[in-house]
Write an enzyme that holds these catalytic residues in place. Sequence first.
Site, PDB file in Angstrom:
ATOM      1  N   ILE A  18       0.847  -1.195   0.000  1.00  0.00           N
ATOM      2  CA  ILE A  18       0.000   0.000   0.000  1.00  0.00           C
ATOM      3  C   ILE A  18       0.881   1.243   0.000  1.00  0.00           C
ATOM      4  O   ILE A  18       1.980   1.240   0.552  1.00  0.00           O
ATOM      5  CB  ILE A  18      -0.941   0.010   1.220  1.00  0.00           C
ATOM      6  CG1 ILE A  18      -2.006   1.110   1.067  1.00  0.00           C
ATOM      7  CG2 ILE A  18      -0.167   0.168   2.523  1.00  0.00           C
ATOM      8  CD1 ILE A  18      -3.141   1.000   2.066  1.00  0.00           C
ATOM      9  N   GLY A  21      -0.406   7.748  -3.530  1.00  0.00           N
ATOM     10  CA  GLY A  21      -0.192   8.341  -4.843  1.00  0.00           C
ATOM     11  C   GLY A  21      -0.307   9.847  -4.757  1.00  0.00           C
ATOM     12  O   GLY A  21      -1.121  10.368  -3.985  1.00  0.00           O
ATOM     13  N   TYR A  52       4.305  14.602 -12.603  1.00  0.00           N
ATOM     14  CA  TYR A  52       3.513  15.209 -11.537  1.00  0.00           C
ATOM     15  C   TYR A  52       4.105  16.551 -11.092  1.00  0.00           C
ATOM     16  O   TYR A  52       3.435  17.336 -10.431  1.00  0.00           O
ATOM     17  CB  TYR A  52       3.449  14.303 -10.304  1.00  0.00           C
ATOM     18  CG  TYR A  52       2.825  12.949 -10.523  1.00  0.00           C
ATOM     19  CD1 TYR A  52       2.214  12.597 -11.729  1.00  0.00           C
ATOM     20  CD2 TYR A  52       2.847  12.001  -9.510  1.00  0.00           C
ATOM     21  CE1 TYR A  52       1.663  11.344 -11.910  1.00  0.00           C
ATOM     22  CE2 TYR A  52       2.287  10.746  -9.690  1.00  0.00           C
ATOM     23  CZ  TYR A  52       1.695  10.413 -10.886  1.00  0.00           C
ATOM     24  OH  TYR A  52       1.154   9.171 -11.053  1.00  0.00           O
ATOM     25  N   LEU A 205     -10.220   3.876  -6.699  1.00  0.00           N
ATOM     26  CA  LEU A 205     -11.550   4.376  -6.367  1.00  0.00           C
ATOM     27  C   LEU A 205     -12.344   4.757  -7.613  1.00  0.00           C
ATOM     28  O   LEU A 205     -13.450   5.288  -7.520  1.00  0.00           O
ATOM     29  CB  LEU A 205     -11.449   5.596  -5.434  1.00  0.00           C
ATOM     30  CG  LEU A 205     -10.641   5.409  -4.154  1.00  0.00           C
ATOM     31  CD1 LEU A 205     -10.694   6.675  -3.307  1.00  0.00           C
ATOM     32  CD2 LEU A 205     -11.133   4.218  -3.364  1.00  0.00           C
TER      33      LEU A 205
END
Length: 251
Positions: A18, A21, A52, A205
Site C-alpha cells: 500500500i 499516490g 507530476y 476508487l
Amino acid sequence: MSAFPTIKFQNGVKMPIIGLGTWQSTDDDVRRAVEVAIAEAHYPLIDTAEGYQNEEIIYNVLHKLIEEGKIKRDGIFITTKLWTNNLNPDRSLCAARECLRKLKLEKVDLLLCHMPAAYDVTGTEPERGVTVEDVWRGMEAIYEAGLARAIGVSNWSVEQIERVMKTAKVPIHNVQNELHLHWPQHELAEACKKHGISITSYGSLGSPGRVDFTLPNGQKLDWAEAPCALNEPKVKELAEKYKKSPAQVLL
C-alpha cells in the site's frame, strides 16, 4: 522497511502493498499529504512521477522527517516515473539522473516508464521509429547503472508487455495500471501472473478526479463520461453492512 505486508519482485526487492499516490496534488496538498501519510499514518510507500512535477517537494518533506528522526531512508519506498519526452533511450538515462537530483537520492526503489509511447523533447510529437522494445532498452540501462532497485512500466497493454518480455535482458518487475471496479483488467492480471510480474493498481476508487488532469505540456484531455464507483449501489450496500466507507470497500 515498514511492518506493512510486502510483495517480492523477481530480483528480490520487496515492495509494500500500500502507498500514497501524489498525482494532481498541489504543492501545499502534497506537502501535507506526504507528511501525514508517513509520520502519522505510517504509509511505507510514496508514488510520484516526473510528470507530476512534485518530486522536489516530496524530497523536502522526506528530508525534514529524516532529520527529525521520524523515519529512515530505508523505511520508505519511493516510486517515480519517466514522462513520455524522456522515454527515448538516448535521453532516458540522463532523465533518470535528473529525477534522482530532484529527489536527492542515490537511487530510487522503483522506476517506471509512465507511458508506452516515446515523444520528442517537447512532449508533443511521437518519436517515429522508437518502439516499446527501445523504450525498455533505455530502462534496462538505468537499472544496470544502479539508479533504480527495480524497473517497470505504467499504462502498457498486454500486447506491449508480451513484446518486451520476449527480448528483455531485465524482466519487467512491476506494472502500474488503472485498475478498479469498472475496469478490473483480468487479461492484464493473467499476463503478469504468467511472467511473474507484480501489479500496482492506481485509480482504485475509479479515478473521479481524472477529468481535471492537465498534461505537463499544458494540454487538457477530453475524458468520456463514466459511472462513479463510489456511488455504486452495491458498494454503498457493502459499506453499510460492514460499517466502512465506500472508499474502503473499493480498496
